[in-house]
Enzyme design. Structure first.
Site, mmCIF file in Angstrom:
data_model
loop_
_atom_site.group_PDB
_atom_site.id
_atom_site.type_symbol
_atom_site.label_atom_id
_atom_site.label_comp_id
_atom_site.label_asym_id
_atom_site.label_seq_id
_atom_site.Cartn_x
_atom_site.Cartn_y
_atom_site.Cartn_z
ATOM 1 N N ARG A 1 0.828 -1.213 0.000
ATOM 2 C CA ARG A 1 0.000 0.000 0.000
ATOM 3 C C ARG A 1 0.858 1.257 0.000
ATOM 4 N NH1 ARG A 1 -2.891 -3.928 2.752
ATOM 5 N NH2 ARG A 1 -1.719 -3.435 4.618
ATOM 6 N N GLU B 1 6.829 -10.521 15.021
ATOM 7 C CA GLU B 1 6.327 -11.087 16.276
ATOM 8 C C GLU B 1 6.835 -12.517 16.430
ATOM 9 O OE1 GLU B 1 2.040 -11.267 18.611
ATOM 10 O OE2 GLU B 1 2.117 -10.600 16.521
#
Length: 181
Positions: free
Chosen positions: A64, A101
């Site tokens: 994006r 993560e």
């Protein structure tokens, strides 16, 4: 930025609960991109502090960030540099690995994408944990670019990503903030 504009932009962003996993609210900017006035306003607001600062390149983070970065580059009469996931660029690249993560990821740019001393603006749709943005700043800096600022439409301040980028000495501009993850 005046509160009314921020509200308009916020309302143009779709919230999708439990995506990509339960408990997460996904902030979907495709609705903002599809709204001509909101898209134009977002680009104008991102660009505004940097007009006249002689920005040479806009570095947009896949995917994006390409959409926003292209529009921002056009507005600032700057070149555009794609920051991509590993293995997508055809020419000689430099890459950096960063923590996710769970595990790691890698982003890269072409070696000749920026020149030493060029003023670069980093652009993406959203800053969450800031891992990718931090990696992109490090990557561009390693090529000798001066990263003037990092710009995002959406900040998720509870995740601390914008602060992580600021700790690298790079100012951060965001247009709207959503609490939570």
């Amino acid at each position: 930025m005046d509160h009314r504009h921020s509200l308009d932009l916020k309302n143009a962003i779709r919230a999708i609960p439990d995506y990509p996993k339960p408990g997460i609210i996904f902030r979907d900017i495709t609705t903002l991109l599809g709204d001509a006035r909101a898209f134009r306003r977002a680009v104008d607001e991102l660009v505004q502090p940097f007009a006249g600062l002689k920005i040479a390149k806009i570095a947009g983070i896949e995917a994006r960030g390409f959409i926003l970065g292209g529009a921002v580059a056009h507005q600032l009469s700057a070149g555009f540099v794609p920051v991509r996931k590993k293995g997508k660029l055809p020419h000689e690249t430099v890459s950096v690995t960063y923590q996710l993560e769970y595990g790691t990821d890698e982003i890269e740019v072409h070696k000749d994408a920026v020149k030493r001393g060029e003023r670069v603006l980093l652009v993406d749709d959203l800053v969450a944990t800031g891992g990718t943005a931090e990696a992109a700043v490090n990557l561009l800096s390693s090529l000798g670019a001066e990263v003037v600022a990092a710009c995002f439409i959406v900040d998720l301040p509870d995740l601390g990503g914008a602060d992580k980028v600021r700790r690298l000495g790079v100012p951060v501009r965001t247009l709207v903030a959503f609490s939570g993850h």
